[in-house]
Design a protein around this motif. Structure first.
Motif, PDB file in Angstrom:
ATOM      1  N   ALA A   1       4.398  -4.670   0.506  1.00 53.64           N
ATOM      2  CA  ALA A   1       4.355  -3.267   0.917  1.00 53.64           C
ATOM      3  C   ALA A   1       3.660  -3.219   2.273  1.00 53.64           C
ATOM      4  O   ALA A   1       2.700  -3.958   2.513  1.00 53.64           O
ATOM      5  CB  ALA A   1       3.583  -2.433  -0.107  1.00 53.64           C
ATOM      6  N   ARG A   2       4.150  -2.367   3.147  1.00 54.68           N
ATOM      7  CA  ARG A   2       3.583  -2.303   4.501  1.00 54.68           C
ATOM      8  C   ARG A   2       2.286  -1.518   4.550  1.00 54.68           C
ATOM      9  O   ARG A   2       1.522  -1.619   5.499  1.00 54.68           O
ATOM     10  CB  ARG A   2       4.615  -1.720   5.458  1.00 54.68           C
ATOM     11  CG  ARG A   2       5.822  -2.667   5.629  1.00 54.68           C
ATOM     12  CD  ARG A   2       6.954  -2.030   6.358  1.00 54.68           C
ATOM     13  NE  ARG A   2       7.603  -1.056   5.461  1.00 54.68           N
ATOM     14  CZ  ARG A   2       8.806  -0.569   5.649  1.00 54.68           C
ATOM     15  NH1 ARG A   2       9.503  -0.919   6.708  1.00 54.68           N
ATOM     16  NH2 ARG A   2       9.323   0.295   4.791  1.00 54.68           N
ATOM     17  N   ASN A   3       2.024  -0.734   3.492  1.00 59.25           N
ATOM     18  CA  ASN A   3       0.778   0.028   3.416  1.00 59.25           C
ATOM     19  C   ASN A   3       0.554   0.414   1.959  1.00 59.25           C
ATOM     20  O   ASN A   3       1.421   0.210   1.109  1.00 59.25           O
ATOM     21  CB  ASN A   3       0.824   1.259   4.340  1.00 59.25           C
ATOM     22  CG  ASN A   3       2.044   2.116   4.079  1.00 59.25           C
ATOM     23  OD1 ASN A   3       2.266   2.580   2.960  1.00 59.25           O
ATOM     24  ND2 ASN A   3       2.860   2.318   5.110  1.00 59.25           N
TER      25      ASN A   3
ATOM     26  N   GLU B   1       3.040   2.832   0.214  1.00 57.56           N
ATOM     27  CA  GLU B   1       4.264   2.229  -0.318  1.00 57.56           C
ATOM     28  C   GLU B   1       4.022   1.637  -1.707  1.00 57.56           C
ATOM     29  O   GLU B   1       4.905   1.707  -2.569  1.00 57.56           O
ATOM     30  CB  GLU B   1       4.800   1.148   0.620  1.00 57.56           C
ATOM     31  CG  GLU B   1       5.543   1.693   1.797  1.00 57.56           C
ATOM     32  CD  GLU B   1       6.306   0.637   2.585  1.00 57.56           C
ATOM     33  OE1 GLU B   1       7.011   1.031   3.521  1.00 57.56           O
ATOM     34  OE2 GLU B   1       6.208  -0.574   2.279  1.00 57.56           O
ATOM     35  N   VAL B   2       2.853   1.048  -1.934  1.00 54.09           N
ATOM     36  CA  VAL B   2       2.522   0.534  -3.267  1.00 54.09           C
ATOM     37  C   VAL B   2       2.558   1.682  -4.275  1.00 54.09           C
ATOM     38  O   VAL B   2       3.169   1.573  -5.342  1.00 54.09           O
ATOM     39  CB  VAL B   2       1.138  -0.157  -3.275  1.00 54.09           C
ATOM     40  CG1 VAL B   2       0.731  -0.525  -4.704  1.00 54.09           C
ATOM     41  CG2 VAL B   2       1.143  -1.392  -2.380  1.00 54.09           C
ATOM     42  N   ASP B   3       1.910   2.789  -3.926  1.00 48.63           N
ATOM     43  CA  ASP B   3       1.893   3.957  -4.809  1.00 48.63           C
ATOM     44  C   ASP B   3       3.307   4.466  -5.073  1.00 48.63           C
ATOM     45  O   ASP B   3       3.673   4.773  -6.218  1.00 48.63           O
ATOM     46  CB  ASP B   3       1.052   5.079  -4.204  1.00 48.63           C
ATOM     47  CG  ASP B   3      -0.418   4.710  -4.027  1.00 48.63           C
ATOM     48  OD1 ASP B   3      -0.898   3.743  -4.655  1.00 48.63           O
ATOM     49  OD2 ASP B   3      -1.090   5.398  -3.234  1.00 48.63           O
TER      50      ASP B   3
ATOM     51  N   TYR C   1      -4.337  -4.659  -2.658  1.00 49.76           N
ATOM     52  CA  TYR C   1      -3.981  -3.397  -3.297  1.00 49.76           C
ATOM     53  C   TYR C   1      -2.597  -3.571  -3.900  1.00 49.76           C
ATOM     54  O   TYR C   1      -1.605  -3.753  -3.182  1.00 49.76           O
ATOM     55  CB  TYR C   1      -3.991  -2.268  -2.266  1.00 49.76           C
ATOM     56  CG  TYR C   1      -3.822  -0.891  -2.869  1.00 49.76           C
ATOM     57  CD1 TYR C   1      -4.922  -0.188  -3.341  1.00 49.76           C
ATOM     58  CD2 TYR C   1      -2.577  -0.294  -2.949  1.00 49.76           C
ATOM     59  CE1 TYR C   1      -4.782   1.082  -3.889  1.00 49.76           C
ATOM     60  CE2 TYR C   1      -2.425   0.978  -3.489  1.00 49.76           C
ATOM     61  CZ  TYR C   1      -3.532   1.657  -3.958  1.00 49.76           C
ATOM     62  OH  TYR C   1      -3.399   2.921  -4.496  1.00 49.76           O
ATOM     63  N   GLY C   2      -2.513  -3.554  -5.221  1.00 54.46           N
ATOM     64  CA  GLY C   2      -1.242  -3.811  -5.875  1.00 54.46           C
ATOM     65  C   GLY C   2      -0.976  -2.897  -7.044  1.00 54.46           C
ATOM     66  O   GLY C   2      -1.870  -2.200  -7.542  1.00 54.46           O
ATOM     67  N   ALA C   3       0.282  -2.900  -7.483  1.00 55.15           N
ATOM     68  CA  ALA C   3       0.721  -2.169  -8.670  1.00 55.15           C
ATOM     69  C   ALA C   3       1.780  -3.008  -9.368  1.00 55.15           C
ATOM     70  O   ALA C   3       2.597  -3.661  -8.710  1.00 55.15           O
ATOM     71  CB  ALA C   3       1.292  -0.812  -8.288  1.00 55.15           C
ATOM     72  N   PHE C   4       1.770  -2.990 -10.699  1.00 50.30           N
ATOM     73  CA  PHE C   4       2.636  -3.841 -11.503  1.00 50.30           C
ATOM     74  C   PHE C   4       3.483  -3.006 -12.465  1.00 50.30           C
ATOM     75  O   PHE C   4       2.981  -2.075 -13.088  1.00 50.30           O
ATOM     76  CB  PHE C   4       1.785  -4.814 -12.329  1.00 50.30           C
ATOM     77  CG  PHE C   4       0.884  -5.685 -11.502  1.00 50.30           C
ATOM     78  CD1 PHE C   4       1.258  -6.973 -11.172  1.00 50.30           C
ATOM     79  CD2 PHE C   4      -0.335  -5.206 -11.057  1.00 50.30           C
ATOM     80  CE1 PHE C   4       0.422  -7.786 -10.412  1.00 50.30           C
ATOM     81  CE2 PHE C   4      -1.183  -6.000 -10.297  1.00 50.30           C
ATOM     82  CZ  PHE C   4      -0.800  -7.294  -9.976  1.00 50.30           C
TER      83      PHE C   4
ATOM     84  N   CYS D   1      -0.078  -4.759  -0.991  1.00 50.01           N
ATOM     85  CA  CYS D   1      -0.458  -4.621   0.406  1.00 50.01           C
ATOM     86  C   CYS D   1      -1.786  -5.362   0.565  1.00 50.01           C
ATOM     87  O   CYS D   1      -2.719  -5.153  -0.216  1.00 50.01           O
ATOM     88  CB  CYS D   1      -0.621  -3.150   0.778  1.00 50.01           C
ATOM     89  SG  CYS D   1      -1.168  -2.901   2.475  1.00 50.01           S
ATOM     90  N   HIS D   2      -1.869  -6.222   1.564  1.00 49.13           N
ATOM     91  CA  HIS D   2      -3.080  -7.015   1.817  1.00 49.13           C
ATOM     92  C   HIS D   2      -3.940  -6.430   2.925  1.00 49.13           C
ATOM     93  O   HIS D   2      -4.939  -7.022   3.303  1.00 49.13           O
ATOM     94  CB  HIS D   2      -2.697  -8.456   2.170  1.00 49.13           C
ATOM     95  CG  HIS D   2      -2.028  -9.174   1.048  1.00 49.13           C
ATOM     96  ND1 HIS D   2      -2.716  -9.741   0.009  1.00 49.13           N
ATOM     97  CD2 HIS D   2      -0.707  -9.410   0.801  1.00 49.13           C
ATOM     98  CE1 HIS D   2      -1.865 -10.317  -0.831  1.00 49.13           C
ATOM     99  NE2 HIS D   2      -0.646 -10.127  -0.380  1.00 49.13           N
ATOM    100  N   LYS D   3      -3.554  -5.285   3.445  1.00 49.59           N
ATOM    101  CA  LYS D   3      -4.268  -4.676   4.570  1.00 49.59           C
ATOM    102  C   LYS D   3      -5.346  -3.717   4.087  1.00 49.59           C
ATOM    103  O   LYS D   3      -5.200  -3.087   3.038  1.00 49.59           O
ATOM    104  CB  LYS D   3      -3.276  -3.902   5.445  1.00 49.59           C
ATOM    105  CG  LYS D   3      -2.178  -4.739   6.027  1.00 49.59           C
ATOM    106  CD  LYS D   3      -1.176  -3.861   6.742  1.00 49.59           C
ATOM    107  CE  LYS D   3       0.018  -4.668   7.221  1.00 49.59           C
ATOM    108  NZ  LYS D   3       1.043  -3.812   7.802  1.00 49.59           N
ATOM    109  N   PRO D   4      -6.394  -3.552   4.872  1.00 48.87           N
ATOM    110  CA  PRO D   4      -7.396  -2.541   4.518  1.00 48.87           C
ATOM    111  C   PRO D   4      -6.799  -1.137   4.624  1.00 48.87           C
ATOM    112  O   PRO D   4      -5.772  -0.941   5.280  1.00 48.87           O
ATOM    113  CB  PRO D   4      -8.518  -2.739   5.532  1.00 48.87           C
ATOM    114  CG  PRO D   4      -7.949  -3.581   6.619  1.00 48.87           C
ATOM    115  CD  PRO D   4      -6.747  -4.278   6.084  1.00 48.87           C
ATOM    116  N   GLU D   5      -7.435  -0.186   3.980  1.00 44.20           N
ATOM    117  CA  GLU D   5      -6.972   1.216   3.977  1.00 44.20           C
ATOM    118  C   GLU D   5      -6.667   1.686   5.389  1.00 44.20           C
ATOM    119  O   GLU D   5      -7.366   1.455   6.311  1.00 44.20           O
ATOM    120  CB  GLU D   5      -8.037   2.109   3.338  1.00 44.20           C
ATOM    121  CG  GLU D   5      -7.649   3.553   3.241  1.00 44.20           C
ATOM    122  CD  GLU D   5      -6.694   3.837   2.090  1.00 44.20           C
ATOM    123  OE1 GLU D   5      -5.667   4.482   2.348  1.00 44.20           O
ATOM    124  OE2 GLU D   5      -6.958   3.412   0.979  1.00 44.20           O
TER     125      GLU D   5
END
Length: 127
Positions: A72-74, A77-79, A107-110, A123-127
């Motif tokens: 996810a780019r941010n 997008e995960v949400d 930051y992930g969702a399954f 997403c591996h980026k900070p907020e």
């Protein structure tokens, strides 16, 4: 190192509807369907943003327990991925959130897809 990957799906239309919705939230879509004359009469299609990276292959032999994580780019997008995947028939397997045991910005969702695969947006980026 991985150029593309794929899974077997038991119900092409159900899987396609699920991945159409989940991947739209990540800015990806079905980019290619291989003509059935080249697949032995089964449906095969590839999803991606610019090229087919993740493939669905219609089959009787589907397996549970596989895990695939999609970039996810941010965090939004995960949400959106999680919400769209649940609305398309997926089962929650971990709401969006920080997984600090991996690293502080993970930051992930399954979600469990219709064939029992554990799919994730991360997403591996900070907020």
């Amino acid at each position: 190192m991985i150029d593309h990957a794929g899974i077997n799906v038991g119900d092409w239309e159900k899987a396609k509807a699920f991945y159409d919705a989940a991947f739209a939230a990540l800015g990806a879509k079905l980019l290619m369907v291989v003509p059935e004359q080249f697949t032995g009469g089964v449906k095969v299609g590839g999803y991606g943003r610019e090229k087919p990276d993740f493939w669905l292959h219609e089959a009787r032999d589907v397996g549970r327990g596989r895990h695939y994580a999609f970039v996810a780019r941010n965090r939004a997008e995960v949400d959106a991925f999680h919400e769209a995947a649940l609305a398309a028939g997926g089962k929650d397997n971990g709401a969006p959130g920080i997984r600090a045991h991996y690293h502080p910005d993970y930051y992930g969702a399954f979600v469990i897809d219709p064939d029992g695969n554990n799919v994730e947006a991360v997403c591996h980026k900070p907020e």
